[in-house]
Design a protein around this motif. Structure first.
Motif: not given
Ligand code: ADP
Ligand code: MG
Length: 712
Positions: A318-320, A466-468, A314-316
């Motif tokens: 994936k969406t982008v 930058g994730r805390k 989670v938070g890695s």
């Molecule tokens: P997942 O679906 O893998 O849990 P998300 O795609 O929802 O994660 O991304 C989590 C957050 O991180 C979103 O707010 C996204 O905009 C941000 N994010 C994605 N890639 C990066 C990156 N390379 N650097 C910083 N923030 C990012």
């Protein structure tokens, strides 16, 4: 959401045509109510315990034994032991009132003992244990004064029946309301009705493992002679486990072969749209993201169809990655869709993706169960004409009347909730659709094989910079007031807070009630800026609550686990989880992943009962010590065992009845290789072993895989 390939069909034979199932299996797929002794009262209980068909009882293997071979004389009988004793029945002492038991005295040449019955019918006892006759009783020996007695013997028989009584009895996992006697009888009846099946195993493997025929193995597994026979490593249990794994792997291999049979169409974008989107992103892609995209690009460009799993905590981010893959398809003039398991998540993806895609002048359409009538019609037209290049949605994306102009890429954000079947249905909507599946759960490799077969995998191991780190604190439930105080201070300081209510298994209604009660309570403290979201709410109300939270109109969102899946509110920095001990590790990790996404330091408060079991303690400790999804997944596997990990329904992983992945990992590997070999030699299962292998698939209810063979 069942997956016909991996899990049971809800009504085998119904969706996939009962007529196709080999007749030899018909008796096994009759309802358990057809069995003697399974009545309208016990049937639902047995169904819950084992399943609704006779075949389910075959898979309900013993978990213990009762050894009735101990047959002492009265004087030697050990109190506390299960014994089978031969007695001359000397005298009946009927009860004089309701509270007094009915007593029967019997003796052998070493002494006398009593048999005690409460609420017994005299005529029954006179028939079973007539004065002056010799009878065998079997049950637990109890001390009574200087002598012994037996209360309600488990079995009573004549001397002719002694061999049947003096044996080892299997003990089955039970449930309240179903006695061992009733269940054991039903299972024996099920076994008696088990047909001879054609052998689907290959000879050399069977010889090497010294395995018996299916029917013999089944009989042996249900007739343990000692505790050793209950081990998963016995030949009988290994054979049955292998059968199940082979059915699983064969079904997956068939799907995969089917996917690969249709040649892919090379898909190559020119990078123009991607560049526009990348240029406006407020962050730099991580190395892991860039690498995953390169892998996906290579798949898209090849003339094989892509079937790739994108695994990332989670938070890695994936969406982008998904969006960039979709943009490639769009650049190449084709259409791309992304499908989410829930409406909330679909809407969220829609918002995120729309916002990012704006830079490239793209407007995705949203299609969920909520789009109806005219607006739905308009969307369908756009998809059919190709005016819509990208779509975001739920299952609604692949209903029968949805047609695409040129669908070439399907991204499935499944978080474990979709199955192979849905992937296929969607893939059938276009020409050689490439499929990218996203999952947030770091799955150990063995488990992955059973759920996905040999899918290609990209992993996002590295988190965006930058994730805390999230601070995780364990607090006892009885300090709720302090927690409320801390939350109040956090909100006063501008924080947004999730308050997660416990999941009470198997009852959405109680979950909802708990959440509503907590909501009322917190609202009385925090006032109007408190919201509620739970699974039973109308989706419009759910969205409204989520949106209000996202937009900062409310600070405190009381929720059930509906927020578990992918919801993204970067401003949320505090999470309270009530009764954290009731959640699994993976689920806690998913939940906690909702915070720590923004710039603020985050805190997760895990509330728990005072009386924690060892496992619960270990789980919570793991949560406090790490937020690495892979570490947590490994710990989860260790704490629960593979069987249980698979057994959790909500995980969407295949559930095995006979195989235990911790114990039978070697068999999984063999099954996988064998399934591949089988299909290489005989892709349609038309050869000599074909009918037997098809029978195997039906036996384990992988009916849809067989259907796929025929249509393929
Ligand atoms: P997942 O679906 O893998 O849990 P998300 O795609 O929802 O994660 O991304 C989590 C957050 O991180 C979103 O707010 C996204 O905009 C941000 N994010 C994605 N890639 C990066 C990156 N390379 N650097 C910083 N923030 C990012
Ligand atoms: Mg996500």
């Amino acid at each position: 959401m069942g997956d016909p390939f991996l899990q049971r069909n809800s009504a085998p034979g119904l969706f996939y045509g009962g007529k196709m199932r080999p007749d030899v299996l018909n008796t096994l797929f009759k309802s358990i109510t057809e069995l003697k002794g399974v009545g309208p009262r016990t049937a639902p209980l047995i169904e819950k315990l084992a399943g609704r068909f006779i075949v389910d009882l075959l898979w309900h293997l013993p978990s213990g034994i009762i050894d009735r071979r101990y047959a002492p004389k009265v004087a030697d009988a050990e109190p506390g032991a299960i014994a089978t004793i031969t007695l001359q029945i000397t005298k009946h002492y009927p009860s004089r009132n309701k509270r007094q038991p009915y007593k029967i005295v019997g003796m052998d040449d070493t002494g006398a003992m009593s048999l005690i019955f409460f609420h017994a019918r005299a005529d029954y006892l006179n028939k079973m244990l007539p004065e002056g006759e010799t009878r065998i009783v079997s049950g637990k020996v109890e001390r009574f004064g200087d002598g012994i007695q037996m209360t309600h013997p488990d079995h009573i028989g004549t001397t002719a029946e002694i061999d049947a009584l003096k044996k080892v009895e299997p003990v089955y996992p039970l449930t309240a309301g179903v006695s061992l006697k009733v269940l054991g009888k039903a299972i024996m009846a099920a076994l008696a009705s088990a047909p001879d099946l054609p052998e689907w195993l290959d000879g050399p493997l069977k010889d090497r493992e010294k395995w018996a025929d299916w029917e013999t193995a089944l009989a042996q597994a249900h007739a343990p002679e000692s505790n050793l026979d209950l081990m998963p490593t016995t030949a009988a249990r290994r054979r049955l486990a292998y059968d199940e794994l082979l059915a699983n792997q064969l079904a997956l291999a068939i799907v995969r072969a089917q996917m690969k049979r249709v040649k892919g169409l090379p898909l190559k974008g020119d990078g123009s749209l991607r560049k526009k989107v990348l240029d406006t992103l407020p962050f730099k892609m991580t190395g892991a993201q860039t690498f995953a995209i390169a892998e996906i690009d290579a798949d898209l460009a090849s003339d094989f169809r892509m079937l790739r799993l994108l695994q990332g905590d989670v938070g890695s981010g994936k969406t982008v990655v998904a969006l960039l893959a979709m943009l490639s398809a769009v650049e190449a003039g084709a259409q791309a869709v992304i499908m989410a398991p829930t409406e909330i998540l679909a809407r969220q993806h829609f918002e995120t993706i729309s916002a990012m895609a704006e830079a490239a002048d793209l407007k995705p359409v949203l299609l969920t169960g909520r789009e109806r009538g005219k607006s739905r019609q308009a969307i369908l037209e756009k998809l059919a004409s190709g005016a819509a290049r990208m779509a975001v949605g739920t299952h609604a994306l692949f209903q029968d009347d949805v047609h695409y102009h040129d669908l070439r890429l399907a991204v499935i954000d499944e978080q474990h909730r979709f199955g192979v079947h849905q992937r296929l249905t969607l893939a059938a909507k276009g020409r050689a659709v490439d499929v990218l599946v996203m999952t947030a759960t770091p799955i150990p490799r063995t488990l992955m094989l059973t759920a996905y077969g040999d899918m290609d995998v990209s992993r996002l191991m590295e988190k965006p910079a930058g994730r805390k780190p999230i601070k995780t604190v364990l607090i006892s439930n009885d300090r709720l007031d302090e927690v409320v105080g801390a939350v109040k201070r956090a909100i006063d300081g501008g924080a947004r807070v999730y308050w997660v209510c416990p999941l009470i298994e198997e009852s959405e209604t109680t979950d909802m009630a708990a959440a509503e009660a907590r909501y009322d309570h917190l609202k009385s403290i925090f006032g109007a800026r408190t919201g509620l979201v739970h699974g039973r709410m109308k989706s419009t109300d759910k969205d409204a609550a989520m949106t209000a939270f996202k937009d900062g109109e409310i600070d405190l969102l009381v929720a059930t686990t509906v927020i578990e899946v992918g919801v993204d509110v970067p401003e949320a920095s505090v999470m309270v989880i009530e009764h954290a001990e009731r959640f699994g590790l993976a689920q806690l990790h998913q939940l906690r992943g909702r915070i720590g996404r923004g710039a603020d330091a985050s805190t997760c408060l895990l509330l728990h009962t005072g009386q924690l079991g060892e496992t619960a303690k270990a789980r919570l400790k793991t949560m406090r010590e790490t937020d690495d999804g892979f570490v947590i997944a490994e710990k989860d596997l260790e704490l629960r065992g593979a069987g249980e990990l698979l057994g959790t329904r909500q995980s969407g992983m295949p559930e095995f009845r006979l195989a235990d992945l911790a114990e039978h990992a070697d068999l999984l590997q063999i099954a996988r290789d064998n399934a591949e070999l089988i299909l290489t030699n005989d892709p349609e299962l038309q050869g000599p072993r074909g009918p037997a292998l098809r029978t195997l698939l039906y036996l384990f209810e992988r009916d849809a895989a067989v259907r796929n063979l025929r249509s393929g």
